[in-house]
Design a protein around this motif. Structure first.
Motif, PDB file in Angstrom:
ATOM      1  N   GLU A 151      -7.926  -3.604 -11.573  1.00 51.63           N
ATOM      2  CA  GLU A 151      -6.860  -2.729 -11.822  1.00 51.63           C
ATOM      3  C   GLU A 151      -6.596  -2.296 -13.422  1.00 51.63           C
ATOM      4  N   THR A 152      -7.235  -2.790 -14.141  1.00 50.57           N
ATOM      5  CA  THR A 152      -7.055  -2.621 -15.503  1.00 50.57           C
ATOM      6  C   THR A 152      -7.991  -1.388 -15.712  1.00 50.57           C
ATOM      7  N   LEU A 153      -8.787  -1.035 -15.287  1.00 51.39           N
ATOM      8  CA  LEU A 153      -9.598  -0.056 -15.338  1.00 51.39           C
ATOM      9  C   LEU A 153      -9.159   1.354 -14.984  1.00 51.39           C
ATOM     10  N   LEU A 154      -7.896   1.293 -14.237  1.00 52.37           N
ATOM     11  CA  LEU A 154      -7.296   2.400 -13.803  1.00 52.37           C
ATOM     12  C   LEU A 154      -6.423   3.099 -14.749  1.00 52.37           C
ATOM     13  N   ASP A 155      -6.448   4.250 -14.963  1.00 51.85           N
ATOM     14  CA  ASP A 155      -5.538   5.072 -15.678  1.00 51.85           C
ATOM     15  C   ASP A 155      -4.188   4.965 -15.338  1.00 51.85           C
ATOM     16  N   PRO A 156      -3.160   4.669 -16.216  1.00 50.39           N
ATOM     17  CA  PRO A 156      -1.889   4.444 -15.907  1.00 50.39           C
ATOM     18  C   PRO A 156      -1.288   5.805 -15.104  1.00 50.39           C
ATOM     19  N   ALA A 157      -1.758   6.901 -15.312  1.00 50.09           N
ATOM     20  CA  ALA A 157      -1.356   7.921 -14.425  1.00 50.09           C
ATOM     21  C   ALA A 157      -1.736   7.897 -13.052  1.00 50.09           C
ATOM     22  N   ILE A 158      -3.017   7.474 -12.753  1.00 52.71           N
ATOM     23  CA  ILE A 158      -3.338   7.033 -11.304  1.00 52.71           C
ATOM     24  C   ILE A 158      -2.573   5.986 -10.864  1.00 52.71           C
ATOM     25  N   TRP A 159      -2.375   4.987 -11.380  1.00 52.25           N
ATOM     26  CA  TRP A 159      -1.532   4.040 -11.081  1.00 52.25           C
ATOM     27  C   TRP A 159      -0.101   4.224 -10.396  1.00 52.25           C
ATOM     28  N   ARG A 160       0.345   5.011 -11.526  1.00 50.31           N
ATOM     29  CA  ARG A 160       1.816   5.478 -11.248  1.00 50.31           C
ATOM     30  C   ARG A 160       1.852   6.390  -9.985  1.00 50.31           C
ATOM     31  N   ARG A 161       0.647   6.857  -9.462  1.00 48.75           N
ATOM     32  CA  ARG A 161       0.823   7.965  -8.457  1.00 48.75           C
ATOM     33  C   ARG A 161       1.156   7.153  -7.341  1.00 48.75           C
ATOM     34  N   PHE A 162       1.003   5.897  -7.091  1.00 50.39           N
ATOM     35  CA  PHE A 162       1.215   5.342  -5.876  1.00 50.39           C
ATOM     36  C   PHE A 162       2.409   4.695  -5.842  1.00 50.39           C
ATOM     37  N   ASP A 163       3.094   4.905  -4.664  1.00 49.54           N
ATOM     38  CA  ASP A 163       4.654   4.621  -4.428  1.00 49.54           C
ATOM     39  C   ASP A 163       4.547   3.001  -4.600  1.00 49.54           C
ATOM     40  N   LEU A 164       3.632   2.325  -4.203  1.00 49.35           N
ATOM     41  CA  LEU A 164       3.554   0.820  -3.869  1.00 49.35           C
ATOM     42  C   LEU A 164       2.361   0.352  -4.538  1.00 49.35           C
ATOM     43  N   LEU A 176      -3.727  13.485  -3.953  1.00 48.81           N
ATOM     44  CA  LEU A 176      -2.799  12.278  -3.900  1.00 48.81           C
ATOM     45  C   LEU A 176      -1.227  12.721  -3.429  1.00 48.81           C
ATOM     46  N   ASP A 177      -0.895  13.642  -4.396  1.00 49.38           N
ATOM     47  CA  ASP A 177       0.628  14.268  -4.473  1.00 49.38           C
ATOM     48  C   ASP A 177       0.572  14.830  -3.044  1.00 49.38           C
ATOM     49  N   ALA A 178      -0.432  15.574  -2.888  1.00 46.13           N
ATOM     50  CA  ALA A 178      -0.184  16.697  -1.645  1.00 46.13           C
ATOM     51  C   ALA A 178      -0.221  15.716  -0.268  1.00 46.13           C
ATOM     52  N   ARG A 179      -0.923  14.702  -0.415  1.00 42.24           N
ATOM     53  CA  ARG A 179      -1.082  13.962   0.828  1.00 42.24           C
ATOM     54  C   ARG A 179       0.388  13.162   1.212  1.00 42.24           C
ATOM     55  N   LYS A 180       0.959  13.014   0.166  1.00 35.12           N
ATOM     56  CA  LYS A 180       2.373  12.466   0.456  1.00 35.12           C
ATOM     57  C   LYS A 180       3.241  13.037   1.598  1.00 35.12           C
ATOM     58  N   THR A 181       3.195  14.069   1.741  1.00 31.39           N
ATOM     59  CA  THR A 181       3.604  14.736   2.874  1.00 31.39           C
ATOM     60  C   THR A 181       2.999  14.659   4.247  1.00 31.39           C
ATOM     61  N   VAL A 182       1.784  14.260   4.217  1.00 27.59           N
ATOM     62  CA  VAL A 182       0.773  14.270   5.228  1.00 27.59           C
ATOM     63  C   VAL A 182       0.812  13.045   6.009  1.00 27.59           C
ATOM     64  N   GLY A 183       0.334  12.064   5.285  1.00 29.30           N
ATOM     65  CA  GLY A 183       0.200  10.562   6.032  1.00 29.30           C
ATOM     66  C   GLY A 183      -0.202   9.628   4.933  1.00 29.30           C
ATOM     67  N   PRO A 184      -0.299   8.316   5.460  1.00 36.23           N
ATOM     68  CA  PRO A 184      -0.436   7.334   4.526  1.00 36.23           C
ATOM     69  C   PRO A 184      -1.744   7.065   3.935  1.00 36.23           C
ATOM     70  N   THR A 185      -1.627   6.540   2.837  1.00 31.49           N
ATOM     71  CA  THR A 185      -3.055   6.360   1.684  1.00 31.49           C
ATOM     72  C   THR A 185      -2.892   4.997   1.250  1.00 31.49           C
ATOM     73  N   GLY A 223      16.688  11.957   5.382  1.00 33.03           N
ATOM     74  CA  GLY A 223      16.551  12.800   3.906  1.00 33.03           C
ATOM     75  C   GLY A 223      16.078  11.768   2.797  1.00 33.03           C
ATOM     76  N   VAL A 224      15.154  10.794   3.547  1.00 34.03           N
ATOM     77  CA  VAL A 224      14.650   9.799   2.504  1.00 34.03           C
ATOM     78  C   VAL A 224      13.286   9.967   2.880  1.00 34.03           C
ATOM     79  N   GLU A 225      12.524  10.195   1.836  1.00 38.49           N
ATOM     80  CA  GLU A 225      11.252  10.026   1.734  1.00 38.49           C
ATOM     81  C   GLU A 225      10.420   8.599   1.789  1.00 38.49           C
ATOM     82  N   PRO A 226       9.658   8.453   2.722  1.00 42.83           N
ATOM     83  CA  PRO A 226       8.925   7.175   3.002  1.00 42.83           C
ATOM     84  C   PRO A 226       8.072   7.085   1.525  1.00 42.83           C
ATOM     85  N   ALA A 227       7.681   5.839   1.341  1.00 42.83           N
ATOM     86  CA  ALA A 227       6.811   5.249   0.503  1.00 42.83           C
ATOM     87  C   ALA A 227       5.349   5.621   1.307  1.00 42.83           C
ATOM     88  N   MET A 228       4.573   6.619   0.840  1.00 42.05           N
ATOM     89  CA  MET A 228       3.365   6.959   1.709  1.00 42.05           C
ATOM     90  C   MET A 228       2.174   6.348   1.029  1.00 42.05           C
TER      91      MET A 228
END
Ligand SMILES: Nc1ncnc2c1ncn2[C@@H]1O[C@H](COP(=O)(O)OP(=O)(O)O)[C@@H](O)[C@H]1O
Ligand SMILES: [Mg+2]
Length: 362
Positions: free
Chosen positions: A211-224, A195-204, A97-102
């Protein structure tokens, strides 16, 4: 041989050297089988940009991925190990029941081993890498860019793979164009949804040098978010050992080179050693090879490749360099007599004459 005191310090220090990532096949082998999807082969057809026919990705089969990972500080090697565990046991985590960080975003300066790390992770997981070609993906026609992103993720969903978005900031850079704001938002949204949809599929894994150029919304999208550091002294020493052969180095020479290489990336370390090896191999008489001479010639031909404070110390004469080394704890324990190929008494005389005497017997 170094004097016994130097040798003891060196062996203690080398014992703590940054740990390279090693293969632990027994724990990782199953990752590929546990993910859904078809198997990629050398003949799988890769989607292309409709306008230019450029492929949207390169497929690198697991057998062609690097067998060695970058040298990392010990704490980071442990975290990467944990990530590999997680990605190798996706089904076990889900059963519990735990979703892995993908998804992981790797950021850091150029040449610190980010791409090497991502490819090596694919190898460890026995997964082929689908490496997006962001240049091919980002079309001059923005509508096409969204479509390309869709096609890329659909491809990565169909086949079992590790999806790699290298130089990911290319997407972020698109924001610079004020004329296209609305369209760019759409591209970024497509990307976020994919990216969200891929989380149930496989690792990215996504990689960026900016990194400062990246939008915070994109940055947050990554589990790690994994920051690649510049190598520590221990990591530099391990890299020197990795990249030096066939050049044989004494421990003093290794510490000296690691001093020269403060504040530079792994890729610069590799380039530097390649240059030393060239000088060594082109030497008529290898026994007459002067490491110090080769380092100095590298410095004079490669302005700015080493840290300025190192390059300027290396450009000085032997006496001044010896003094700089003796004064710098980072250069300890270098046996100066061995390094300069002169008697200890000569070193003492140099230190005395350039420092007013206080360092001669230190
Ligand atoms: N930490 C490291 N340990 C060992 N080698 C490294 C390291 N960092 C870089 N290198 C060397 O430099 C090469 C280029 O590094 P790369 O992975 O392309 O860096 P980045 O993607 O961060 O720009 C690697 O293939 C490797 O040979
Ligand atoms: Mg790279």
């Amino acid at each position: 041989m170094e004097d016994p005191k130097t040798a003891a310090v060196l062996s203690r220090m080398l014992g703590q050297a940054g740990r390279s990532l090693e293969m632990r096949p027994s724990r990782m082998t199953r990752a590929a089988e546990r993910l859904r999807g078809e198997t990629l082969t050398a003949s799988t057809i890769v989607p292309v940009d409709r306008e230019t026919s450029n492929p949207l990705a390169d497929v690198i089969l697991a057998a062609d991925l690097p067998q060695v990972g970058p040298v990392l500080p010990a704490a980071m090697a442990t975290s990467i190990d944990a990530l590999l565990q997680e990605w190798s046991n996706i089904d076990r985590l889900r059963e519990g029941g735990v979703e892995p960080a993908m998804s992981a975003l790797i950021y850091g300066q150029p040449g610190t081993g980010k791409t090497q790390l991502a490819l090596w992770i694919g190898r460890q997981l026995h997964l082929p890498v689908v490496a997006a070609r962001l240049d091919g993906l980002i079309s001059s026609c923005l509508g096409t860019t969204s479509r390309n992103i869709g096609a890329l993720f659909a491809f990565a969903e169909r086949y079992r793979c590790l999806l790699l978005l290298d130089e990911f900031d290319a997407i972020a850079k698109m924001r610079d164009d004020p004329q296209e704001v609305g369209e760019i938002k759409r591209v970024v949204n497509t990307l976020l949804q994919s990216l969200d949809a891929r989380k149930t599929v496989g690792p990215t894994i996504a990689i960026t040098n900016h990194e400062t150029l990246l939008d915070p919304a994109i940055w947050r999208r990554f589990d790690l978010q994994i920051g690649m550091p510049l190598p520590t002294r221990e990591a530099r020493i391990e890299m020197i050992h990795r990249y030096a052969p066939p050049l044989e180095l004494t421990d003093t020479q290794v510490v000296f080179l690691s001093w020269c290489l403060s504040d530079v990336s792994g890729s610069e370390i590799e380039t530097f050693l390649r240059s030393l090896k060239r000088s060594y191999l082109l030497n008529e008489d290898p026994t007459k090879f002067s490491l110090l001479g080769a380092v100095r010639s590298y410095v004079s031909l490669n302005a700015n490749r080493l840290a300025t404070r190192r390059a300027s110390a290396l450009a000085k004469d032997d006496e001044a360099l010896a003094l700089a080394l003796r004064r710098d704890p980072d250069a300890s324990p270098v046996d100066l007599g061995k390094l300069f190929g002169v008697h200890r008494a000569t070193i003492n005389r140099w230190l005395k004459s350039s420092s007013g005497g206080e360092l001669a017997h230190a």
